[in-house]
Scaffold this motif. Structure first.
Motif, short mmCIF file in Angstrom:
data_model
loop_
_atom_site.label_atom_id
_atom_site.label_comp_id
_atom_site.label_asym_id
_atom_site.label_seq_id
_atom_site.Cartn_x
_atom_site.Cartn_y
_atom_site.Cartn_z
N GLY A 48 15.67 -2.56 20.31
CA GLY A 48 16.97 -1.98 20.65
C GLY A 48 17.86 -3.11 21.12
N GLU A 49 19.16 -2.90 21.03
CA GLU A 49 20.09 -3.97 21.41
C GLU A 49 20.01 -4.33 22.89
N ARG A 50 19.66 -3.37 23.74
CA ARG A 50 19.60 -3.63 25.18
C ARG A 50 18.18 -3.57 25.76
N ARG A 51 17.34 -2.71 25.18
CA ARG A 51 15.96 -2.58 25.66
C ARG A 51 15.01 -2.68 24.49
N ILE A 52 13.88 -3.37 24.74
CA ILE A 52 12.86 -3.56 23.70
C ILE A 52 11.51 -3.15 24.29
#
Length: 143
Positions: free
Chosen positions: A9-13
């Motif tokens: 994800g762009e903010r959380r992985i």
């Protein structure tokens, strides 16, 4: 073979890794990142730390099976990760992993709103479990 699963994800992985026999998926940390450059560096470091031999990145296809913007971004991240690590990086359909991960967390008594990081970890475990089952099935079919 140790495989690292990446619920990108762009903010959380969300991250998960399997044991060397490729049978048990376990959650790792959820990374909070500010840029794709930071995401790439941090995931690459975890690849080394976990001694991963292969990476699978969740591919968030649309329910129709088509690739939207998120899927194209995940494919670009996977290509960059392969270049950076020198490992095989595959993308794998993750359409329902977040929903299934949320259900599993809810059944275990965890509230989704309280901990999005746990949801990302659970989605990564679900992604890796599904990928491992697919690999096992593919091996059986090739016999």
């Amino acid at each position: 073979m140790r495989i690292l699963a990446v619920d990108w994800g762009e903010r959380r992985i969300g991250l998960a890794v399997c044991d060397p026999s490729g049978t048990l998926a376990s959650p790792l940390a959820t990374l909070v990142v500010r840029s794709s450059t930071e995401a790439l560096a941090r995931v690459a470091a975890i690849v080394v730390e976990q001694e991963a031999e292969r990476i699978v990145v969740g591919l968030p296809l649309l329910l129709s099976g088509e690739r939207g913007e998120a899927a194209l971004a995940a494919e670009a991240f996977a290509a960059q990760l392969a270049e950076r690590t020198g490992l095989a990086v595959e993308t794998y359909d993750e359409r329902l992993t977040s929903a299934l991960g949320e259900r599993l967390l809810r059944e275990s008594g965890t509230r989704r709103r309280r901990d999005k990081a746990q949801l990302d970890q659970s989605a990564a475990v679900t992604l890796l479990d599904s990928y491992l089952m697919w690999l096992a099935h593919r091996r059986e079919d090739s016999r």
